[in-house]
Design a protein around this motif. Structure first.
Motif, mmCIF file in Angstrom:
data_model
loop_
_atom_site.group_PDB
_atom_site.id
_atom_site.type_symbol
_atom_site.label_atom_id
_atom_site.label_comp_id
_atom_site.label_asym_id
_atom_site.label_seq_id
_atom_site.Cartn_x
_atom_site.Cartn_y
_atom_site.Cartn_z
ATOM 1 N N LEU A 40 -0.883 45.249 1.079
ATOM 2 C CA LEU A 40 0.373 45.993 1.048
ATOM 3 C C LEU A 40 0.222 47.130 2.050
ATOM 4 O O LEU A 40 -0.550 48.069 1.828
ATOM 5 C CB LEU A 40 0.665 46.528 -0.354
ATOM 6 C CG LEU A 40 0.562 45.537 -1.525
ATOM 7 C CD1 LEU A 40 0.985 46.219 -2.828
ATOM 8 C CD2 LEU A 40 1.365 44.278 -1.278
ATOM 9 N N VAL A 44 5.367 49.878 0.000
ATOM 10 C CA VAL A 44 5.783 48.590 -0.569
ATOM 11 C C VAL A 44 5.954 48.749 -2.079
ATOM 12 O O VAL A 44 5.128 49.380 -2.734
ATOM 13 C CB VAL A 44 4.749 47.488 -0.272
ATOM 14 C CG1 VAL A 44 5.093 46.195 -1.018
ATOM 15 C CG2 VAL A 44 4.634 47.244 1.227
ATOM 16 N N VAL A 52 1.450 37.400 -6.171
ATOM 17 C CA VAL A 52 1.425 37.318 -4.707
ATOM 18 C C VAL A 52 0.151 36.601 -4.308
ATOM 19 O O VAL A 52 -0.952 37.045 -4.638
ATOM 20 C CB VAL A 52 1.492 38.710 -4.059
ATOM 21 C CG1 VAL A 52 1.488 38.591 -2.537
ATOM 22 C CG2 VAL A 52 2.735 39.464 -4.528
ATOM 23 N N THR A 56 -1.651 37.183 1.705
ATOM 24 C CA THR A 56 -0.278 37.556 2.057
ATOM 25 C C THR A 56 -0.233 39.028 2.444
ATOM 26 O O THR A 56 -0.874 39.867 1.805
ATOM 27 C CB THR A 56 0.672 37.280 0.878
ATOM 28 O OG1 THR A 56 0.781 35.864 0.710
ATOM 29 C CG2 THR A 56 2.046 37.874 1.098
ATOM 30 N N ILE A 58 2.326 42.250 3.163
ATOM 31 C CA ILE A 58 3.678 42.751 2.913
ATOM 32 C C ILE A 58 3.827 44.100 3.606
ATOM 33 O O ILE A 58 3.025 45.010 3.396
ATOM 34 C CB ILE A 58 3.962 42.870 1.408
ATOM 35 C CG1 ILE A 58 3.677 41.532 0.705
ATOM 36 C CG2 ILE A 58 5.409 43.284 1.176
ATOM 37 C CD1 ILE A 58 3.891 41.572 -0.796
ATOM 38 N N ALA A 62 9.417 46.867 1.868
ATOM 39 C CA ALA A 62 9.795 45.646 1.171
ATOM 40 C C ALA A 62 9.815 45.917 -0.330
ATOM 41 O O ALA A 62 8.991 46.675 -0.851
ATOM 42 C CB ALA A 62 8.820 44.521 1.499
ATOM 43 N N ILE A 64 9.572 43.692 -3.643
ATOM 44 C CA ILE A 64 9.195 42.348 -4.074
ATOM 45 C C ILE A 64 9.171 42.308 -5.600
ATOM 46 O O ILE A 64 8.596 43.187 -6.241
ATOM 47 C CB ILE A 64 7.811 41.976 -3.505
ATOM 48 C CG1 ILE A 64 7.807 42.135 -1.980
ATOM 49 C CG2 ILE A 64 7.409 40.568 -3.913
ATOM 50 C CD1 ILE A 64 8.826 41.289 -1.246
ATOM 51 N N ILE A 88 5.424 39.000 5.090
ATOM 52 C CA ILE A 88 6.708 39.495 4.602
ATOM 53 C C ILE A 88 6.962 40.830 5.279
ATOM 54 O O ILE A 88 6.267 41.817 5.025
ATOM 55 C CB ILE A 88 6.693 39.632 3.068
ATOM 56 C CG1 ILE A 88 6.375 38.274 2.427
ATOM 57 C CG2 ILE A 88 8.020 40.172 2.564
ATOM 58 C CD1 ILE A 88 6.166 38.332 0.929
ATOM 59 N N SER A 92 12.307 43.508 3.423
ATOM 60 C CA SER A 92 12.629 42.250 2.745
ATOM 61 C C SER A 92 12.746 42.479 1.244
ATOM 62 O O SER A 92 12.099 43.370 0.681
ATOM 63 C CB SER A 92 11.558 41.200 3.027
ATOM 64 O OG SER A 92 11.575 40.816 4.385
#
Length: 267
Positions: A40, A44, A52, A56, A58, A62, A64, A88, A92
């Protein structure tokens, strides 16, 4: 071991696997599970009840695992599940499911979700999906593997986009788009097959020619082989191209949709 910036807030019920990095001013809420090497970046919010997948990343701002944007939601336990190796990007928003739906929003692996991408409640998103800037999925949308969604396009709630399809920027997708289809316009019209995607996937000229011939027979009546109403052409294409798995996938996609509106050439 996880690395958590001192300004981050992590709920005590959250599970952090090894190698997780939580940057400045992030918030990780209750019931969140961050798998190995999730990053992250900063600012975030992973709101709650979200998994998650590993590796990944982010990016800032974002949100989430937010509450579903649904007037009937009353705080019931619902989830968001995200696969591995996704990127991401900034701003988002991925929402959790609803009790009225499946209760779970699912996003696959190896996806790229550019700035402002939105995944609505109960959506199902496949692997290797690209959502360009501000692309939007309504609730219950179903997106197949290796789909490309152009910037500012929107897939209507309950809409389906089949595997390998490409949607042009600004398209309003109110009808289902067949696997390997290419659709754009407002409202989106089926313009043919996603030839660039097929070539990138390794299809040779002969294979592409046969797929195009099947497409013409299905949607245009080809060279008079099928003719008749669409249902007759669908039957004829299934019989005449049974050796082409991609065409069988398209016909199965159409039949699965039942009475759902289908994105057609010029429709």
């Amino acid at each position: 071991m996880s690395a958590i910036h001192p300004t981050a807030i992590v709920d005590g019920s959250a599970h952090l696997a090894g190698g997780v990095v939580i940057g400045p001013w992030c918030t990780v809420g209750p019931g969140v599970r961050l798998e190995a090497d999730v990053h992250l970046v900063s600012h975030v919010v992973v709101q709650q009840d979200t998994t998650v997948g590993a590796r990944t990343v982010i990016h800032p701002f974002a949100v989430i695992g937010g509450d579903p944007q649904h007037n009937g939601y009353r705080g019931e336990p619902v989830r968001l599940e995200i696969g591995t190796d996704n990127s991401i990007r900034e701003h988002s928003t991925f929402n959790r499911g609803t009790p009225q739906g499946s209760g779970v929003t699912r996003v696959g692996s190896n996806g790229l979700f550019m700035t402002g991408a939105h995944v609505g409640h109960d959506a199902i998103v496949g692997d290797h999906v690209v959502m360009a800037n501000q692309a939007t999925l309504g609730g219950h949308a179903r997106i197949g593997d290796r789909v490309f969604l152009g910037g500012l396009c929107a897939v209507h709630q309950n809409g389906r986009v089949g595997q390998g399809a490409i949607i042009g920027g600004l398209a309003a997708v109110t009808r289902d788009v067949i696997p390997y289809g290419s659709a754009w316009g407002n409202h989106a019209q089926l313009q043919g097959l996603n030839l660039i995607g097929l070539k990138r996937k390794g299809y040779g000229k002969d294979a592409v020619r046969r797929l195009l011939a099947a497409f013409r027979d299905l949607f245009e009546g080809g060279r008079g082989k099928a003719g008749g109403v669409f249902a007759d052409r669908l039957d004829a294409v299934e019989a005449g191209y049974a050796d082409l798995p991609e065409i069988m996938e398209i016909t199965a996609f159409i039949r699965e949709g039942g009475k759902r509106p289908l994105c057609l050439p010029g429709a």
